[in-house]
Design a protein around this motif. Structure first.
Motif, short mmCIF file in Angstrom:
data_model
loop_
_atom_site.label_atom_id
_atom_site.label_comp_id
_atom_site.label_asym_id
_atom_site.label_seq_id
_atom_site.Cartn_x
_atom_site.Cartn_y
_atom_site.Cartn_z
N THR A 272 4.64 2.19 11.78
CA THR A 272 4.71 2.54 10.36
C THR A 272 5.93 3.43 10.16
OG1 THR A 272 2.30 2.46 10.21
CG2 THR A 272 3.47 3.54 8.42
N GLN B 268 -1.36 -0.93 6.66
CA GLN B 268 -2.73 -0.82 6.16
C GLN B 268 -2.90 0.50 5.42
OE1 GLN B 268 -5.18 -1.30 9.63
NE2 GLN B 268 -4.99 -3.53 9.65
N LYS B 269 -3.96 0.58 4.64
CA LYS B 269 -4.15 1.76 3.77
C LYS B 269 -4.27 3.06 4.56
CE LYS B 269 -6.23 -0.67 -0.13
NZ LYS B 269 -7.41 -0.79 -1.03
N ASP B 270 -4.87 3.01 5.73
CA ASP B 270 -5.08 4.22 6.49
C ASP B 270 -3.96 4.51 7.49
OD1 ASP B 270 -5.62 2.02 7.98
OD2 ASP B 270 -7.40 2.83 8.98
N ALA B 271 -2.85 3.77 7.41
CA ALA B 271 -1.75 3.95 8.37
C ALA B 271 -1.01 5.26 8.09
CB ALA B 271 -0.79 2.78 8.30
N VAL B 272 -0.51 5.87 9.16
CA VAL B 272 0.23 7.13 9.06
C VAL B 272 1.63 6.89 9.62
CG1 VAL B 272 0.34 9.55 9.78
CG2 VAL B 272 -1.87 8.47 9.34
N ASN C 276 0.82 -1.22 0.00
CA ASN C 276 0.00 0.00 0.00
C ASN C 276 0.85 1.27 0.00
OD1 ASN C 276 -2.39 -1.57 0.18
ND2 ASN C 276 -2.20 -1.67 2.40
#
Length: 491
Positions: free
Chosen positions: A226, A326-330, A199
């Motif tokens: 992340t 994951q896609k929404d990880a910062v 991602n």
């Protein structure tokens, strides 16, 4: 240096040395294409590429002729093509990088390496004025700087000449041994680290299994981080960052046996023998933390566990690593850009197109629409030199057939000896009446592709789909047919 900045003598010297090495390679008849290609890469290419960063910008048009001759002689030594074959076609058939592509790879690496030098290094400070001169007095590196202007080099990691002094103790790492689970007096700690890249993100996961002294209750802890974008980080750097991050959390421990588990063999080997390489900052942090932990009586070891082994702790760490990407990880915090990742992106942007020029290789384009491609190694590498030479003649169209010999004023006519038509590659393989007996095994390879030149020479025809793969059996049958006729043998 050339006072007029023409660099003609530099190019001529590089070409003459490279041609000498290529001629020596060509004298080694009988080598397989795979061996000859490896020798070309290790003996011919470095001679030509030496100091190419200085004069590569002047190697254009007529000046590139001697360099192209080296490429053709090298390709002839690998697959046995004729020297009259176009340079681009010869390079594609022999599966060797073009000279300009090699020059750019070296120049991009040099430009990236300069940006990883410490700020005190004089070359590091020269990058600013290299970019400023737009109209006059342009540096040879100006073209590289201009081509890579969209790639951020400011926050690139700093790589020092060495990580540890020669007398400092290296970290112990077991590459072959499997981790043991028995406890020791004072307590034991197993830390599994794993990385993930998906991602557009890179992250790591950690699973810690702590066995306190005096048989207290076993504790299990997991977490994920992340690290950054995929354009800045990679799984290797994530493994190193995971080790540094975890050891920083364990600084207060005393008298523990700490075992770091990783499935990344490169990370384990790097910790055992750190070098001047990407990810050096994380390695330095890890060694400083290891020194602090050892002062408190802790013993630390790194063990590599293959991915095939069913290790539950590593499985938990991998799950955490996937959570971190994951896609929404910062991204949490800011990590320096890795040189290896930045270099890969820079090379892909600065590299020229791999496609053959529009007006070059009409015959070979008709035979193989997938050129240049990796499938040529699959075609040639398992052949003997004689078989490779036969295949190269048929694929390029420059063969010992009258249609080509007449073009170079060697034959009196381009007509075949059978008197039916011009002696082209298609006529020779499928229609010439002189070789009907030898053609029996060739035609038995397929009932639906008879007369298809691409099918029988290992090429891709325009009607083939993306899942196309060369038919090696049909290609070998074509080679056996040509050898049986003796038509392509040198007289």
């Amino acid at each position: 240096m050339d006072t007029r900045l023409k660099y003609k003598e530099h190019i001529a010297r590089a070409a003459s040395k490279g041609l000498e090495a290529a001629m020596e390679l060509r004298r080694l008849r009988g080598l397989t294409p795979a061996t000859a290609r490896q020798l070309f890469t290790s003996t011919v290419a470095p001679v030509v590429d030496y100091a190419s960063t200085v004069w590569m910008h002047a190697c254009k048009d007529k000046a590139s002729g001697p360099i192209n001759r080296v490429q053709r002689v090298g390709a002839q030594a690998i697959v046995g093509i004729f020297l009259t074959v176009a340079t681009n076609v010869a390079e594609a058939e022999a599966h060797i990088a073009t000279a300009q592509r090699r020059f750019w790879r070296r120049a991009v690496k040099m430009w990236t390496d300069i940006h990883t030098l410490p700020e005190t290094h004089p070359l590091r400070r020269s990058t600013a004025w290299i970019k400023k001169f737009r109209r006059y007095h342009r540096s040879p590196l100006y073209q590289v700087a201009d081509a890579l202007k969209n790639i951020e080099m400011k926050f690139l990691e700093t790589i020092n000449p060495f990580v540890l002094a020669p007398w400092e103790t290296r970290m112990q790492s077991d590459i072959e041994a499997m981790p043991d689970s028995h406890t020791v007096p004072g307590g034991s700690l197993q830390v599994a680290v794993s990385s993930s890249a998906r991602n557009g993100l890179v992250g790591f996961g950690v699973a810690i299994k702590k066995q306190p002294p005096r048989y207290r209750k076993l504790k299990l802890k997991t977490f994920s981080v992340t690290l950054g974008a995929r354009s800045e980080q990679n799984p290797f750097s994530a493994e190193l960052a995971a080790m540094a991050h975890t050891l920083n959390m364990l600084v207060g421990l005393k008298d523990y046996r700490i075992t770091l588990l990783t499935s990344n063999k490169a990370a384990a080997l790097t910790m055992r023998n750190p070098r001047q390489q990407s990810g050096q900052e994380f390695v330095c942090q890890t060694y400083k933390l290891i020194t602090r932990l050892q002062r408190n009586g802790n013993r630390i070891n790194i063990q590599w566990v293959p991915t095939s082994a069913d290790n539950k702790l590593l499985g938990l760490a991998k799950e955490q690593a996937r959570t971190a990407t994951q896609k929404d990880a910062v991204p949490q915090g800011s990590a320096p850009r890795m040189k290896s990742t930045t270099l890969k992106i820079a090379r892909s942007q600065a590299a020229a197109s791999k496609d053959l020029p529009e007006k070059v290789g009409r015959h070979v384009k008709r035979v193989d629409a997938a050129l240049p491609g990796k499938h040529t190694r699959q075609l040639y590498d398992r052949l003997s030199w004689k078989e490779a030479s036969v295949l190269a003649q048929l694929r390029t169209g420059m063969a010992r057939l009258n249609s080509y010999l007449y073009r170079i004023n060697v034959a009196e006519s381009d007509q075949c000896a059978c008197g039916q038509a011009r002696e082209t590659v298609e006529h020779f393989l499928f229609r010439c009446r002189k070789w009907t007996t030898q053609r029996t095994a060739l035609l038995q390879c397929s009932q639906t592709h008879r007369g298809n030149l691409s099918f029988f020479l290992g090429g891709k025809s325009p009607s083939d789909n993306e899942q196309w793969a060369p038919n090696l059996e049909a290609m070998r049958a074509s080679i056996r047919f040509a050898i049986a006729t003796g038509r392509l043998d040198a007289t």
